[in-house]
Write a protein that holds these residues in place. Structure first.
Motif, PDB file in Angstrom:
ATOM      1  N   VAL A   1      31.258  24.721  35.396  1.00  0.00           N
ATOM      2  CA  VAL A   1      31.932  23.721  34.569  1.00  0.00           C
ATOM      3  C   VAL A   1      30.938  22.626  34.215  1.00  0.00           C
ATOM      4  O   VAL A   1      30.489  21.875  35.077  1.00  0.00           O
ATOM      5  CB  VAL A   1      33.150  23.128  35.297  1.00  0.00           C
ATOM      6  CG1 VAL A   1      33.801  22.044  34.445  1.00  0.00           C
ATOM      7  CG2 VAL A   1      34.152  24.219  35.621  1.00  0.00           C
ATOM      8  N   GLY A   2      30.592  22.545  32.948  1.00  0.00           N
ATOM      9  CA  GLY A   2      29.632  21.549  32.492  1.00  0.00           C
ATOM     10  C   GLY A   2      29.413  21.700  31.000  1.00  0.00           C
ATOM     11  O   GLY A   2      29.933  22.619  30.360  1.00  0.00           O
TER      12      GLY A   2
ATOM     13  N   GLU B   1      29.465  20.566  26.883  1.00  0.00           N
ATOM     14  CA  GLU B   1      30.430  19.998  25.930  1.00  0.00           C
ATOM     15  C   GLU B   1      31.451  21.028  25.472  1.00  0.00           C
ATOM     16  O   GLU B   1      31.130  22.204  25.320  1.00  0.00           O
ATOM     17  CB  GLU B   1      29.672  19.459  24.712  1.00  0.00           C
ATOM     18  CG  GLU B   1      30.564  18.797  23.665  1.00  0.00           C
ATOM     19  CD  GLU B   1      29.768  18.222  22.510  1.00  0.00           C
ATOM     20  OE1 GLU B   1      30.139  18.471  21.339  1.00  0.00           O
ATOM     21  OE2 GLU B   1      28.761  17.528  22.772  1.00  0.00           O
TER      22      GLU B   1
ATOM     23  N   GLU C   1      36.154  14.330  32.545  1.00  0.00           N
ATOM     24  CA  GLU C   1      34.712  14.071  32.595  1.00  0.00           C
ATOM     25  C   GLU C   1      34.320  13.394  33.897  1.00  0.00           C
ATOM     26  O   GLU C   1      33.252  13.683  34.468  1.00  0.00           O
ATOM     27  CB  GLU C   1      34.305  13.204  31.409  1.00  0.00           C
ATOM     28  CG  GLU C   1      34.378  13.913  30.068  1.00  0.00           C
ATOM     29  CD  GLU C   1      34.156  12.985  28.885  1.00  0.00           C
ATOM     30  OE1 GLU C   1      33.964  13.482  27.765  1.00  0.00           O
ATOM     31  OE2 GLU C   1      34.190  11.744  29.088  1.00  0.00           O
TER      32      GLU C   1
ATOM     33  N   HIS D   1      34.374  16.024  36.575  1.00  0.00           N
ATOM     34  CA  HIS D   1      33.329  17.040  36.394  1.00  0.00           C
ATOM     35  C   HIS D   1      32.112  16.403  35.720  1.00  0.00           C
ATOM     36  O   HIS D   1      31.941  16.513  34.503  1.00  0.00           O
ATOM     37  CB  HIS D   1      33.844  18.198  35.540  1.00  0.00           C
ATOM     38  CG  HIS D   1      35.032  18.900  36.116  1.00  0.00           C
ATOM     39  ND1 HIS D   1      34.941  19.802  37.147  1.00  0.00           N
ATOM     40  CD2 HIS D   1      36.363  18.806  35.815  1.00  0.00           C
ATOM     41  CE1 HIS D   1      36.140  20.255  37.453  1.00  0.00           C
ATOM     42  NE2 HIS D   1      37.019  19.662  36.660  1.00  0.00           N
TER      43      HIS D   1
ATOM     44  N   THR E   1      30.055  16.946  32.051  1.00  0.00           N
ATOM     45  CA  THR E   1      30.867  17.518  30.982  1.00  0.00           C
ATOM     46  C   THR E   1      31.122  16.459  29.901  1.00  0.00           C
ATOM     47  O   THR E   1      31.070  15.260  30.148  1.00  0.00           O
ATOM     48  CB  THR E   1      32.232  18.007  31.492  1.00  0.00           C
ATOM     49  OG1 THR E   1      32.954  16.899  32.053  1.00  0.00           O
ATOM     50  CG2 THR E   1      32.061  19.090  32.522  1.00  0.00           C
TER      51      THR E   1
ATOM     52  N   ASN F   1      31.697  27.754  25.471  1.00  0.00           N
ATOM     53  CA  ASN F   1      31.662  27.238  26.840  1.00  0.00           C
ATOM     54  C   ASN F   1      32.997  27.572  27.515  1.00  0.00           C
ATOM     55  O   ASN F   1      33.783  26.686  27.844  1.00  0.00           O
ATOM     56  CB  ASN F   1      31.430  25.719  26.810  1.00  0.00           C
ATOM     57  CG  ASN F   1      31.078  25.145  28.173  1.00  0.00           C
ATOM     58  OD1 ASN F   1      31.158  25.839  29.187  1.00  0.00           O
ATOM     59  ND2 ASN F   1      30.721  23.871  28.201  1.00  0.00           N
TER      60      ASN F   1
ATOM     61  N   THR G   1      34.232  25.884  31.032  1.00  0.00           N
ATOM     62  CA  THR G   1      34.680  24.498  30.931  1.00  0.00           C
ATOM     63  C   THR G   1      35.974  24.408  30.129  1.00  0.00           C
ATOM     64  O   THR G   1      36.853  23.595  30.432  1.00  0.00           O
ATOM     65  CB  THR G   1      33.584  23.634  30.290  1.00  0.00           C
ATOM     66  OG1 THR G   1      32.395  23.743  31.094  1.00  0.00           O
ATOM     67  CG2 THR G   1      34.000  22.173  30.221  1.00  0.00           C
TER      68      THR G   1
END
Length: 260
Positions: free
Chosen positions: A36-37, A39, A60, A63, A66, A232, A235
């Motif tokens: 998880v990271g 954009e 954000e 995590h 992110t 992504n 995420t």
């Protein structure tokens, strides 16, 4: 002595094997922790602006590393953009119809999850100068009423109430999002408007809210989904789970959204 040596060797081999197994799994655990990271872009219904902006900030913070970018608009506009190829990672619609349109185009990964529901209310200028007390009062052509366009979820809900009550609202304009309707009322361009209860609550003292019992004839359910073309996906899935989880339910509930 030979028997003891054999036992020592066997024990040593077992320890080495366990160590090797532990080492082989450690990278996977670390990989999951860091999946998880980066954009993501979230397409969300206009009525979700305040709550999703809050949830984005909270996500954000939970995590680090992110970044959640939002595009807020009417659900029908967002669905049309996605079908036309606009890039995004998550879609949150104010109705199931527009979510289904993206599912039918094979744009959704997995199945959408319903996470909230909303109903309509009447908003007027502060103090309700036209003394609007019911949905039927909006049939008065002297009351300048603004509603959502029929292709927008809040407009479809308005049409459903009109059908259920037999009352037609002679709207002076039909807007592409519920926030545009609210803006027409707060700016004085309209005497009344039909918006979601959450938008009315968010406007505070800028409007007077007039609930009407017929609103139960049109309850909008909000689904959210990770999109198949996400760049992504880890995420994106994490944000979807965040919205549908305890934090999301709390934030949405305090804003006036009901359970789906």
């Amino acid at each position: 002595m030979r028997q003891v040596s054999a036992l020592v060797v066997a024990a040593t081999l077992m320890l080495v094997g366990c160590s090797a197994q532990s080492d082989s799994t450690t990278p996977d655990v670390a990989s999951d922790a860091h999946a998880v990271g980066g954009e993501i872009t979230v397409f969300a219904a206009a009525s979700l602006r305040a709550t999703f902006t809050d949830l984005g900030t909270r996500f954000e913070a939970e995590h680090p590393g992110t970044s959640v970018e939002f595009s807020f608009a009417g659900s029908s506009d967002l669905a049309a953009q996605l079908i036309s190829g606009a890039p995004a990672d998550v879609f949150a619609s104010a109705d199931t119809k527009n979510m289904t349109a993206t599912v039918d185009e094979n744009l959704v990964a997995g199945s959408p999850v319903d996470f909230a529901s909303n109903t309509l209310t009447i908003v007027t200028a502060p103090g309700n100068p036209d003394r609007i007390a019911s949905f039927a009062d909006l049939a008065n052509p002297d009351v300048l009423t603004v509603i959502c366009a029929p292709q927008v979820p809040c407009g479809a809900a308005t049409a459903a109430v009109e059908t259920a009550t037999g009352t037609l609202v002679p709207a002076v304009s039909e807007e592409s999002s519920v926030t545009d309707v609210l803006g027409k009322v707060t700016s004085g361009q309209a005497d009344a408007g039909l918006v979601y209860v959450t938008d009315a609550a968010g406007a505070g003292a800028a409007v007077t809210t007039v609930p009407f019992e017929e609103s139960s004839e049109a309850v909008n359910t909000y689904p959210i989904a990770t999109l198949r073309g996400s760049g992504n996906p880890d995420t994106a899935r994490a944000f979807t789970e965040f919205v549908t989880g305890p934090v999301g339910r709390d934030v949405l509930g305090r804003a006036g959204f009901a359970a789906p």
